[in-house]
Motif scaffolding. Structure first.
Motif, PDB file in Angstrom:
ATOM      1  N   HIS A 173       0.827  -1.204   0.000  1.00  0.00           N
ATOM      2  CA  HIS A 173       0.000   0.000   0.000  1.00  0.00           C
ATOM      3  C   HIS A 173       0.861   1.254   0.000  1.00  0.00           C
ATOM      4  CE1 HIS A 173      -3.910  -1.971   0.989  1.00  0.00           C
ATOM      5  NE2 HIS A 173      -3.098  -2.904   1.458  1.00  0.00           N
ATOM      6  N   THR A 174       0.378   2.285  -0.705  1.00  0.00           N
ATOM      7  CA  THR A 174       0.957   3.615  -0.658  1.00  0.00           C
ATOM      8  C   THR A 174      -0.149   4.561  -0.230  1.00  0.00           C
ATOM      9  OG1 THR A 174       2.575   3.142  -2.401  1.00  0.00           O
ATOM     10  CG2 THR A 174       2.057   5.460  -1.984  1.00  0.00           C
ATOM     11  N   GLU A 204      -9.858   6.359  -4.971  1.00  0.00           N
ATOM     12  CA  GLU A 204     -10.876   5.335  -4.743  1.00  0.00           C
ATOM     13  C   GLU A 204     -10.291   3.928  -4.764  1.00  0.00           C
ATOM     14  OE1 GLU A 204     -13.991   5.864  -7.528  1.00  0.00           O
ATOM     15  OE2 GLU A 204     -14.591   7.836  -6.763  1.00  0.00           O
ATOM     16  N   SER A 205      -9.409   3.661  -5.730  1.00  0.00           N
ATOM     17  CA  SER A 205      -8.839   2.322  -5.841  1.00  0.00           C
ATOM     18  C   SER A 205      -7.978   1.988  -4.626  1.00  0.00           C
ATOM     19  CB  SER A 205      -8.011   2.193  -7.119  1.00  0.00           C
ATOM     20  OG  SER A 205      -6.951   3.148  -7.136  1.00  0.00           O
ATOM     21  N   LEU A 210      -7.399  -0.775   0.723  1.00  0.00           N
ATOM     22  CA  LEU A 210      -7.173  -0.619   2.160  1.00  0.00           C
ATOM     23  C   LEU A 210      -8.326  -1.236   2.949  1.00  0.00           C
ATOM     24  CD1 LEU A 210      -5.597   0.639   4.551  1.00  0.00           C
ATOM     25  CD2 LEU A 210      -6.949   2.726   4.198  1.00  0.00           C
ATOM     26  N   CYS A 211      -9.562  -0.936   2.557  1.00  0.00           N
ATOM     27  CA  CYS A 211     -10.734  -1.508   3.230  1.00  0.00           C
ATOM     28  C   CYS A 211     -10.695  -3.025   3.179  1.00  0.00           C
ATOM     29  CB  CYS A 211     -12.018  -1.009   2.574  1.00  0.00           C
ATOM     30  SG  CYS A 211     -12.416   0.711   2.935  1.00  0.00           S
ATOM     31  N   ASP A 213      -8.118  -5.116   2.871  1.00  0.00           N
ATOM     32  CA  ASP A 213      -7.085  -5.746   3.688  1.00  0.00           C
ATOM     33  C   ASP A 213      -7.367  -5.588   5.181  1.00  0.00           C
ATOM     34  OD1 ASP A 213      -5.816  -6.644   1.479  1.00  0.00           O
ATOM     35  OD2 ASP A 213      -3.955  -5.534   1.770  1.00  0.00           O
ATOM     36  N   ILE A 214      -7.923  -4.446   5.587  1.00  0.00           N
ATOM     37  CA  ILE A 214      -8.248  -4.262   7.003  1.00  0.00           C
ATOM     38  C   ILE A 214      -9.388  -5.184   7.417  1.00  0.00           C
ATOM     39  CG2 ILE A 214      -9.234  -2.637   8.667  1.00  0.00           C
ATOM     40  CD1 ILE A 214      -7.453  -0.492   7.526  1.00  0.00           C
ATOM     41  N   PHE A 215     -10.417  -5.292   6.579  1.00  0.00           N
ATOM     42  CA  PHE A 215     -11.510  -6.221   6.868  1.00  0.00           C
ATOM     43  C   PHE A 215     -10.980  -7.645   6.949  1.00  0.00           C
ATOM     44  CE2 PHE A 215     -14.799  -3.096   5.303  1.00  0.00           C
ATOM     45  CZ  PHE A 215     -15.543  -3.090   6.470  1.00  0.00           C
ATOM     46  N   ALA A 216     -10.135  -8.009   6.004  1.00  0.00           N
ATOM     47  CA  ALA A 216      -9.600  -9.371   5.970  1.00  0.00           C
ATOM     48  C   ALA A 216      -8.749  -9.656   7.208  1.00  0.00           C
ATOM     49  CB  ALA A 216      -8.781  -9.586   4.700  1.00  0.00           C
ATOM     50  N   LEU A 217      -7.936  -8.685   7.614  1.00  0.00           N
ATOM     51  CA  LEU A 217      -7.094  -8.856   8.795  1.00  0.00           C
ATOM     52  C   LEU A 217      -7.944  -8.978  10.055  1.00  0.00           C
ATOM     53  CD1 LEU A 217      -4.277  -8.917  10.080  1.00  0.00           C
ATOM     54  CD2 LEU A 217      -4.355  -6.409  10.171  1.00  0.00           C
TER      55      LEU A 217
END
Length: 224
Positions: A173-174, A204-205, A210-211, A213-217
């Motif tokens: 991520h950047t 947006e992309s 980000l959403c 990966d955070i949800f998955a984590l």
């Protein structure tokens, strides 16, 4: 952590109470599919609509009768921050929406830190002047990140956090951010400073990734 499994009337009630809530659609094996919002129940109450966000279209890989997993986060003043997982089957596919017949839903309740997840990962912090340094993260949320450093950053300073891998083996991520506060170490021997930073002007992309990966984590940690 509390856990409740429910279907039928309770699923109908959950969907009715959370219309418009953001969700992440995953495959059965937790592969990210798309980001959307919870829509209205069908007249029969046996299925509900999932509407794509920002005018995007449903990916071609989604087909009728596919099994799907919907992951959503919500805040409840009485219960605290929650993550809910709804399992179901796709019953209809449109241009920018699908209908899902839910089988069951699991709702996990955690404390305030549900969305401020501990994350000890290396990243690169680049300052507006061009200099950059490898730093360590302390935690991350949908809106910001905490950096541990011996560098002097000032509140209000704009930075870019890059080369950050939230999920092991996942994408880098950047994230453009701004420093909003700093806290010194807990004792004289600890010379590091924790910098609380908020994300700003995420494309947006980038926000979608980000959403995801955070949800998955969070889901991985809730499931143990």
């Amino acid at each position: 952590m509390g856990e409740e499994t429910y279907g039928g009337e309770k699923t109908v009630k959950f969907v009715a109470e959370n219309e418009g809530l953001d969700i992440e659609a995953l495959s059965e094996d937790n592969e990210y599919l798309f980001s959307a919002t919870i829509g209205r129940l069908s007249p029969s109450g046996e299925e509900f609509k999932i509407k794509m966000r920002r005018g995007k279209e449903i990916p071609d890989i989604i087909a009728k009768r596919d099994k799907i997993k919907l992951v959503t986060a919500k805040s409840n003043m009485k219960k605290g921050d929650q993550i809910a997982v709804i399992n179901g089957a796709v019953t209809e596919v449109g241009k920018d929406f699908i209908y899902v017949a839910p089988n069951d839903a699991e709702e996990y309740t955690e404390g305030r830190r549900s969305f401020r997840l501990s994350l000890r990962k290396e990243c690169i912090v680049r300052r507006s002047g061009g200099s950059q340094k490898k730093e360590l993260t302390a935690d991350i949320s949908l809106t910001g990140i905490c950096i541990i450093s011996d560098e002097e950053y000032e509140p209000g300073e704009e930075i870019t956090v890059s080369d950050l891998q939230i999920i092991d083996g996942g994408k880098l991520h950047t994230l453009p951010a701004r420093v909003i506060r700093k806290n010194s170490g807990t004792d004289d021997k600890d010379k590091t400073i924790r910098y609380g930073c908020c994300f700003e002007n995420l494309p947006e992309s980038v926000e979608d990734k980000l959403c995801h990966d955070i949800f998955a984590l969070q889901l991985k940690r809730v499931k143990g």
